[in-house]
Design a protein around this motif. Structure first.
Motif, PDB file in Angstrom:
ATOM      1  N   LYS A  64      29.238  -7.779  33.734  1.00 14.67           N
ATOM      2  CA  LYS A  64      29.742  -6.542  34.316  1.00 14.67           C
ATOM      3  C   LYS A  64      29.494  -5.338  33.404  1.00 14.67           C
ATOM      4  O   LYS A  64      29.204  -4.238  33.866  1.00 14.67           O
ATOM      5  CB  LYS A  64      31.237  -6.670  34.608  1.00 14.67           C
ATOM      6  N   SER A  65      29.637  -5.548  32.090  1.00 12.17           N
ATOM      7  CA  SER A  65      29.498  -4.433  31.154  1.00 12.17           C
ATOM      8  C   SER A  65      28.063  -4.233  30.671  1.00 12.17           C
ATOM      9  O   SER A  65      27.792  -3.310  29.886  1.00 12.17           O
ATOM     10  CB  SER A  65      30.403  -4.655  29.937  1.00 12.17           C
ATOM     11  N   GLY A  66      27.164  -5.118  31.110  1.00 11.59           N
ATOM     12  CA  GLY A  66      25.783  -4.994  30.658  1.00 11.59           C
ATOM     13  C   GLY A  66      25.610  -5.327  29.194  1.00 11.59           C
ATOM     14  O   GLY A  66      24.659  -4.882  28.550  1.00 11.59           O
ATOM     15  N   GLY A  67      26.536  -6.097  28.648  1.00 13.13           N
ATOM     16  CA  GLY A  67      26.456  -6.502  27.252  1.00 13.13           C
ATOM     17  C   GLY A  67      27.061  -5.509  26.288  1.00 13.13           C
ATOM     18  O   GLY A  67      27.006  -5.711  25.071  1.00 13.13           O
ATOM     19  N   LYS A  68      27.671  -4.414  26.807  1.00 14.05           N
ATOM     20  CA  LYS A  68      28.244  -3.379  25.929  1.00 14.05           C
ATOM     21  C   LYS A  68      29.634  -3.772  25.406  1.00 14.05           C
ATOM     22  O   LYS A  68      30.031  -3.379  24.321  1.00 14.05           O
ATOM     23  CB  LYS A  68      28.341  -2.056  26.689  1.00 14.05           C
ATOM     24  N   ASP A  69      30.385  -4.539  26.207  1.00 12.71           N
ATOM     25  CA  ASP A  69      31.734  -4.958  25.815  1.00 12.71           C
ATOM     26  C   ASP A  69      31.662  -6.296  25.078  1.00 12.71           C
ATOM     27  O   ASP A  69      31.106  -7.264  25.610  1.00 12.71           O
ATOM     28  CB  ASP A  69      32.606  -5.087  27.068  1.00 12.71           C
ATOM     29  N   PRO A  70      32.197  -6.393  23.850  1.00 15.02           N
ATOM     30  CA  PRO A  70      32.153  -7.685  23.132  1.00 15.02           C
ATOM     31  C   PRO A  70      33.017  -8.756  23.784  1.00 15.02           C
ATOM     32  O   PRO A  70      32.856  -9.946  23.493  1.00 15.02           O
ATOM     33  CB  PRO A  70      32.683  -7.325  21.745  1.00 15.02           C
ATOM     34  N   CYS A  71      33.969  -8.344  24.636  1.00 16.94           N
ATOM     35  CA  CYS A  71      34.768  -9.291  25.428  1.00 16.94           C
ATOM     36  C   CYS A  71      35.523 -10.305  24.569  1.00 16.94           C
ATOM     37  O   CYS A  71      35.515 -11.510  24.867  1.00 16.94           O
ATOM     38  CB  CYS A  71      33.906 -10.016  26.455  1.00 16.94           C
ATOM     39  N   HIS A  72      36.147  -9.848  23.489  1.00 17.36           N
ATOM     40  CA  HIS A  72      36.972 -10.753  22.687  1.00 17.36           C
ATOM     41  C   HIS A  72      38.238 -11.114  23.452  1.00 17.36           C
ATOM     42  O   HIS A  72      38.818 -10.279  24.157  1.00 17.36           O
ATOM     43  CB  HIS A  72      37.353 -10.088  21.355  1.00 17.36           C
ATOM     44  N   MET A  73      38.681 -12.350  23.342  1.00 16.62           N
ATOM     45  CA  MET A  73      39.892 -12.791  24.043  1.00 16.62           C
ATOM     46  C   MET A  73      40.516 -13.980  23.332  1.00 16.62           C
ATOM     47  O   MET A  73      39.861 -14.671  22.543  1.00 16.62           O
ATOM     48  CB  MET A  73      39.579 -13.139  25.497  1.00 16.62           C
ATOM     49  N   SER A  74      41.795 -14.200  23.624  1.00 22.56           N
ATOM     50  CA  SER A  74      42.539 -15.308  23.027  1.00 22.56           C
ATOM     51  C   SER A  74      42.389 -16.562  23.876  1.00 22.56           C
ATOM     52  O   SER A  74      42.258 -16.492  25.098  1.00 22.56           O
ATOM     53  CB  SER A  74      44.018 -14.935  22.907  1.00 22.56           C
ATOM     54  N   SER A  75      42.418 -17.701  23.198  1.00 30.99           N
ATOM     55  CA  SER A  75      42.293 -18.977  23.913  1.00 30.99           C
ATOM     56  C   SER A  75      43.628 -19.496  24.430  1.00 30.99           C
ATOM     57  O   SER A  75      43.662 -20.453  25.215  1.00 30.99           O
ATOM     58  CB  SER A  75      41.676 -20.027  22.978  1.00 30.99           C
ATOM     59  N   ASN A  76      44.737 -18.888  24.016  1.00 28.84           N
ATOM     60  CA  ASN A  76      46.056 -19.445  24.331  1.00 28.84           C
ATOM     61  C   ASN A  76      46.318 -19.570  25.824  1.00 28.84           C
ATOM     62  O   ASN A  76      46.811 -20.596  26.303  1.00 28.84           O
ATOM     63  CB  ASN A  76      47.155 -18.598  23.677  1.00 28.84           C
ATOM     64  N   GLY A  77      46.016 -18.515  26.580  1.00 28.81           N
ATOM     65  CA  GLY A  77      46.276 -18.546  28.013  1.00 28.81           C
ATOM     66  C   GLY A  77      45.504 -19.643  28.721  1.00 28.81           C
ATOM     67  O   GLY A  77      46.006 -20.262  29.667  1.00 28.81           O
ATOM     68  N   TYR A  78      44.299 -19.907  28.251  1.00 29.77           N
ATOM     69  CA  TYR A  78      43.465 -20.927  28.895  1.00 29.77           C
ATOM     70  C   TYR A  78      43.949 -22.335  28.542  1.00 29.77           C
ATOM     71  O   TYR A  78      43.849 -23.256  29.360  1.00 29.77           O
ATOM     72  CB  TYR A  78      42.003 -20.712  28.490  1.00 29.77           C
ATOM     73  N   MET A  79      44.458 -22.502  27.333  1.00 30.79           N
ATOM     74  CA  MET A  79      45.048 -23.797  26.974  1.00 30.79           C
ATOM     75  C   MET A  79      46.296 -24.072  27.809  1.00 30.79           C
ATOM     76  O   MET A  79      46.510 -25.206  28.257  1.00 30.79           O
ATOM     77  CB  MET A  79      45.403 -23.812  25.481  1.00 30.79           C
ATOM     78  N   ILE A  80      47.094 -23.046  28.036  1.00 30.96           N
ATOM     79  CA  ILE A  80      48.301 -23.203  28.862  1.00 30.96           C
ATOM     80  C   ILE A  80      47.913 -23.552  30.301  1.00 30.96           C
ATOM     81  O   ILE A  80      48.519 -24.423  30.932  1.00 30.96           O
ATOM     82  CB  ILE A  80      49.154 -21.919  28.818  1.00 30.96           C
ATOM     83  N   THR A  81      46.877 -22.892  30.822  1.00 31.10           N
ATOM     84  CA  THR A  81      46.399 -23.184  32.180  1.00 31.10           C
ATOM     85  C   THR A  81      45.950 -24.635  32.296  1.00 31.10           C
ATOM     86  O   THR A  81      46.298 -25.344  33.255  1.00 31.10           O
ATOM     87  CB  THR A  81      45.228 -22.249  32.546  1.00 31.10           C
ATOM     88  N   PHE A  82      45.166 -25.094  31.314  1.00 31.94           N
ATOM     89  CA  PHE A  82      44.715 -26.490  31.310  1.00 31.94           C
ATOM     90  C   PHE A  82      45.909 -27.434  31.230  1.00 31.94           C
ATOM     91  O   PHE A  82      45.941 -28.474  31.904  1.00 31.94           O
ATOM     92  CB  PHE A  82      43.771 -26.726  30.131  1.00 31.94           C
TER      93      PHE A  82
END
Length: 513
Positions: free
Chosen positions: A181-199
């Motif tokens: 979506k950002s064309g590679g301009k956004d580094p898109c850093h994010m935390s893994s915690n929410g995804y571990m909780i979802t799993f």
């Protein structure tokens, strides 16, 4: 009160264990006609029944193909994604050689273990329902306690490793779409915690499946998914090699002085730790012996269960080894010394982002199934022990009919609901505390490989076949065992060194990618 699932002992009514006289009576009066040859080959007992097996339990329905699906689901796990990194540490000579060596050891020791499913006679002997039962029947003593501790700690650790791996893939999907979506301009850093909780929430739901025998469909889906993402990784690796027109890498693996993506330089000491950690990663990629007996207990007979299991093991490990060599070698050829710890993250997020999304979805689906295949034996052990400890407790032993639309009747056990939910919560929290995928994989591989894949199967086989000490066969088996012990120790040292290095820059619950 309803009938027990196969994870629980005989039916319990008001604190009294019912000995299943109805089943015994049925076995005594219903005799299926068969020829004398059939009787000798299948079961010499005159009370053999078409509805029940020789142990009074409902007829097992597993086949070569369901056993193969269970094994492939257990073997081709998240470990395949770290094989390119492992081969990068060892090089073109040692990398593939170690992979093939581990495969041969696993095939051999798994065949020895398959003989231990029944005590004594391989066709009519008493069944061992779990790995611990087999150790108890063949070795006994303190080795049973030691085996149980190692096995169930390893299963617990595998659940943690799979939670970390699933969260990494879920984040990769989100990040690739963000990059697109950002064309590679956004580094898109994010935390893994929410995804571990979802799993974790997903696993809480699937963990309510009461019995290992009832997850066969999940294993087949998971096996298909494992081939899907492995094929994508292989295809992208081939494409990258074709694009560059050459194979990267070296005969001896990553060179001293190489600048890593983390910005550090590989020293001679770090090169050694990395090589040892690679052994643990490869060992983890083949870890399934701990649930072999449980898989074998789902197989119908005739033919004898150990014959079907041997064929399933040979076929499954052969197929997965070919996949491992292709994925690991193509990954190394694509990235060379800088091969990533997770193969699919090395291809970037921008092109072809949709193909990487498909692969990462397949990984998540596979890990949902693999988590259950590994954890069901641990669930069953705790529930059996609790039912014997508190037979008068309705909370532990009672089951209640819950009608579910489009599904039918689900038998709810309150203890199963609470205990399995707590287990998943614990694995999720620990995953959030220690999200080091490669290090965790190496430790698990080192910790479980020698005792569960090599030592106990060899010792049980020696005891069962009454192999005399210092005979040529006994010496050969001991040489295999001692060699694998040294490999496990080396892998454990390298993996723990990796954890200590990671902890220098680590902040609890704040890891981002």
């Amino acid at each position: 009160m309803l009938a027990r699932s196969r994870t629980l002992p005989s039916r319990i009514h008001h604190g009294a264990v019912e000995e299943r006289h109805d089943v015994r009576h049925y076995l005594q009066v219903e005799v299926q006609p068969k020829t004398q040859a059939e009787t000798e080959a299948i079961n010499p007992l005159s009370n053999y029944s078409k509805c029940f097996d020789d142990d009074g339990r409902l007829k097992r329905t597993g086949t070569f193909w369901t056993a193969t699906a269970h094994i492939i689901t257990a073997v081709i796990g998240s470990g395949v994604l770290s094989l390119a990194w492992a081969i990068a540490q060892l090089g073109w000579v040692a990398g593939p050689a170690v992979l093939i060596l581990f495969a041969l050891v696993n095939i051999y020791t798994s065949n020895l273990l398959a003989h231990c499913y029944r005590a004594g006679d391989p066709v009519t002997g008493q069944r061992n329902y779990t790995y611990m039962d087999a150790v108890k029947a063949n070795l006994g003593g303190r080795k049973v306690m030691l085996c149980g501790l190692i096995q169930y700690l390893n299963l617990f650790g595998i659940a943690i490793g799979y939670t970390i791996a699933a969260s990494v893939s879920m984040m990769a999907i989100k990040r690739s779409n963000c990059f697109h979506k950002s064309g590679g301009k956004d580094p898109c850093h994010m935390s893994s915690n929410g995804y571990m909780i979802t799993f974790g929430i997903i696993e809480v739901l699937f963990s309510q499946i009461p019995d290992f025998d009832q997850v066969w469909w999940l294993s087949i889906v998971a096996a298909i998914m494992s081939f899907t993402y492995s094929s994508v990784g292989l295809g992208l690796g081939l494409g990258k090699v074709a694009e560059s027109g050459k194979f990267k890498g070296s005969l001896m693996g990553i060179s001293i002085g190489t600048l890593t993506k983390a910005g550090t330089t590989v020293t001679a000491t770090e090169k050694m730790w990395r090589s040892l950690q690679a052994l643990g990663a490869i060992a983890f990629a083949y870890s399934f012996s701990i649930i072999l007996i449980e898989i074998q207990d789902t197989i119908r007979s005739p033919p004898a269960e150990h014959k079907t299991m041997k064929k399933a093991t040979l076929f499954s490990i052969s197929v997965t080894t070919v996949f491992y060599l292709l994925c690991g070698c193509m990954g190394y050829a694509s990235f060379g010394d800088l091969a990533p710890g997770n193969l699919l993250t090395g291809f970037g997020f921008y092109n072809p982002y949709w193909l990487l999304d498909i692969a990462n979805v397949a990984i998540v689906v596979h890990l949902v199934g693999a988590y259950q295949v590994f954890c069901q034996p641990l669930f069953a052990f705790i529930e059996k022990w609790s039912a014997k400890k508190w037979p008068k407790s309705d909370f532990v032993t009672a089951e209640y009919d819950i009608p579910i639309p489009f599904f039918g009747i689900y038998q709810l056990n309150l203890f199963r609901l609470v205990w399995r939910t707590i287990f998943v919560i614990m694995t999720t929290l620990i995953s959030m505390l220690l999200p080091f995928f490669n290090d965790v994989v190496g430790i698990l591989g080192a910790f479980g490989f020698w005792p569960l894949t090599v030592f106990f199967p060899i010792e049980m086989y020696i005891s069962q076949k009454k192999i005399a000490p210092w005979t040529s066969r006994w010496v050969g088996l001991q040489i295999i065992s001692v060699t694998c012990l040294f490999i496990s120790i080396a892998a454990a040292v390298g993996s723990f060194a990796g954890v200590f290095l990671d902890l220098k820059t680590y902040k609890p619950f704040k890891t981002s990618y």
